[in-house]
Design an enzyme around this catalytic site. Sequence first.
Site, PDB file in Angstrom:
ATOM      1  N   HIS A 150     -16.868 -15.506  29.636  1.00  0.00           N
ATOM      2  CA  HIS A 150     -17.133 -15.818  31.046  1.00  0.00           C
ATOM      3  C   HIS A 150     -18.500 -16.477  31.204  1.00  0.00           C
ATOM      4  O   HIS A 150     -19.392 -15.914  31.834  1.00  0.00           O
ATOM      5  CB  HIS A 150     -17.073 -14.536  31.871  1.00  0.00           C
ATOM      6  CG  HIS A 150     -15.685 -14.018  32.088  1.00  0.00           C
ATOM      7  ND1 HIS A 150     -14.990 -14.219  33.259  1.00  0.00           N
ATOM      8  CD2 HIS A 150     -14.849 -13.331  31.271  1.00  0.00           C
ATOM      9  CE1 HIS A 150     -13.791 -13.659  33.171  1.00  0.00           C
ATOM     10  NE2 HIS A 150     -13.680 -13.107  31.973  1.00  0.00           N
ATOM     11  N   ASP A 207     -14.643  -9.631  27.475  1.00  0.00           N
ATOM     12  CA  ASP A 207     -13.250  -9.572  27.943  1.00  0.00           C
ATOM     13  C   ASP A 207     -12.653 -10.967  28.086  1.00  0.00           C
ATOM     14  O   ASP A 207     -13.376 -11.959  28.164  1.00  0.00           O
ATOM     15  CB  ASP A 207     -13.201  -8.862  29.303  1.00  0.00           C
ATOM     16  CG  ASP A 207     -14.052  -9.583  30.340  1.00  0.00           C
ATOM     17  OD1 ASP A 207     -15.197  -9.945  30.007  1.00  0.00           O
ATOM     18  OD2 ASP A 207     -13.578  -9.810  31.466  1.00  0.00           O
ATOM     19  N   GLU A 208     -11.337 -11.012  28.150  1.00  0.00           N
ATOM     20  CA  GLU A 208     -10.567 -12.220  28.482  1.00  0.00           C
ATOM     21  C   GLU A 208     -11.053 -13.452  27.702  1.00  0.00           C
ATOM     22  O   GLU A 208     -11.323 -14.494  28.283  1.00  0.00           O
ATOM     23  CB  GLU A 208     -10.643 -12.498  29.994  1.00  0.00           C
ATOM     24  CG  GLU A 208     -10.061 -11.367  30.822  1.00  0.00           C
ATOM     25  CD  GLU A 208     -10.027 -11.659  32.321  1.00  0.00           C
ATOM     26  OE1 GLU A 208      -8.944 -11.493  32.907  1.00  0.00           O
ATOM     27  OE2 GLU A 208     -11.079 -12.060  32.889  1.00  0.00           O
ATOM     28  N   VAL A 209     -11.138 -13.313  26.395  1.00  0.00           N
ATOM     29  CA  VAL A 209     -11.610 -14.432  25.578  1.00  0.00           C
ATOM     30  C   VAL A 209     -10.402 -15.235  25.078  1.00  0.00           C
ATOM     31  O   VAL A 209      -9.620 -14.749  24.272  1.00  0.00           O
ATOM     32  CB  VAL A 209     -12.451 -13.919  24.392  1.00  0.00           C
ATOM     33  CG1 VAL A 209     -12.904 -15.089  23.524  1.00  0.00           C
ATOM     34  CG2 VAL A 209     -13.661 -13.134  24.912  1.00  0.00           C
TER      35      VAL A 209
END
Length: 527
Positions: free
Chosen positions: A267, A320-322
């Site tokens: 992010h 997160d969310e890579v």
Amino acid sequence: MGERGMKLLGLVLLVLSSAGYGVVGLNIWPMPKSVNHGQQSLLLSKDFALDTEGSKYSDSSSILKDGFSRLLDLIQVSHNVDENSTYYDHSQLLKRLHVVIFSPDDKLQFGIDESYKLTVPSTGNPIYAHLEAHTVYGALHGLQTFSQLCNFNFTTRIIEVRQVPWIIIDQPRFQYRGLLIDTSRHYQPLPMIKNVIDAMTYTKLNVLHWHIVDSQSFPLEIPSYPKLWKGAYSSSERYTMADAAEVVDFARRRGIHVLAEIDVPGHAGSWGVGYPSLLPSPTCQQPLDVSNEFTFKVIDGILSDFSKVFNFRFVHLGGDEVDTTCWALVPHIREWLNKKGLNESEAYEYFVLRAQKIALSHGYEVINWEETFNHFGSKLNPSTVVHNWLEGNVAPRVVAAGLRCIVSNQDKWYLDHLDATWDQFYMNEPLANITNSKQQKLVIGGEVCLWGEHIDGSDIEQTIWPRAAAAAERMWTPFNNLAKDPRQVTGRLAHFRCLLNQRGVAAAPLAGLGRAVPVEPGSCYKQ
Ligand SMILES: *[C@@H]1O[C@H](CO)[C@@H](O)[C@H](O)[C@H]1NC(C)=O
Ligand SMILES: *[C@@H]1O[C@H](CO)[C@@H](O)[C@H](O)[C@H]1NC(C)=O
Ligand SMILES: *[C@@H]1O[C@H](CO)[C@@H](O)[C@H](O)[C@H]1NC(C)=O
Ligand SMILES: *[C@@H]1O[C@H](CO)[C@@H](O)[C@H](O)[C@H]1NC(C)=O
């Protein structure tokens, strides 16, 4: 509102109307560990004062004195006391709050003793209330509880302490009781952040998780890399490091830790506004370029600057969310992966572990979102705290692996999920499915999260409160004192919600979904 919303609303209204209003009950939120009280009343003397005789704590930085003066403001905020009231009866006057703190030290450290004991007798000559605590931060919690025993009497126009004598013994269930705010999706002005911190003290939450930067904007000054805040939305939607230091100090003086986060590598698109080479390419922008040594230099610079201001034991490194697609698509990174013999998922692990090492070198312990554990849990530094957010049952697996955990499952504890109602916040149990007592201790607490896509200064308070308060009781109050059925606490939470409104906090009604407006004309206590 959809059909589901209407049904939910109906249900919640039913719950509210059956909750027994008007009964003189015990209106303290969050509920202390142990409470005894009577039915008499005292009048708060017009010169009601703090007395620290016999305390080992010198209060040289005025943390207690300022806490006491905020207490006086809080209990007098709603109405004007008539100092010439003819009802002042000397045999009923509460003259002083006598505070004894055993520890001379007021360094705010993670896991410090936050317990307190508060007694308000019904008689005495003169009558003093007593507050004992090991640390000044425990005493501040005691002041908050005391504030909730005070009421304005419209006949006498004097503040009363009702239901005396009181004996309250209290301490938190979990050491970590957090609230996340996100200043990347929308900028939050400093006064708004301070309002949130003040309201956190009313509910005894103790960690402000500041998700400072993300893909959308980079509002914070980083002295080591001064072009980073070119990624702010505008030249004014920014925080200087002095602003950040002020937030940390403001929170510290109220017993609240500030947990700073940089969310890497996923992010972080906004980092590329100032330093384009941090991104894989102008068209394929995330995650941060794993092949570029400069990426890790910048992380090192940020964490070095952080360590001078954000003095909490922990820093949050996201993770997160890579989505690693860009790493495979962009030629220079693909070549680097080949040369190193890493596939994309190994490169994600390499990035997270290297960032962890940098944070450790600056004296931090690291918190990472749960995907890091889900992908390579056994490789994480053993001091890592894994931050749950997905709905799956990850906390039992984290603590079984010997790591610490913070619970924030999004179905129940995400404040931006407006369909998560206060009773779901109340009932979400951090130790669910964890029976081994050693493993239970590894759950250091929980956190409610307010992601900022739809949140700015106009709606932040009503999206946080009262639902965060419902979770705060779950995190503060001993398990056996928690209601098994949320309907048992509806009236008490409604009362607390009205108290928040009276104190100038824009807490939303309980009825309906998160951030709902009042459904019809009526009393604050019934919405
Ligand atoms: C109370 O009485 C004093 C002395 O008569 C007067 O100066 C003061 O203004 C009065 N206060 C209020 C709130 O009426
Ligand atoms: C307010 O004070 C009056 C006079 O002392 C007393 O009779 C009354 O019960 C008090 N009101 C409440 C709500 O306690
Ligand atoms: C990456 O490599 C590791 C180790 O060889 C292997 O276990 C894993 O399945 C690979 N992941 C992918 C997505 O190919
Ligand atoms: C506890 O475990 C049960 C059975 O695996 C599962 O259905 C439930 O969702 C879990 N509860 C929580 C809160 O994770």
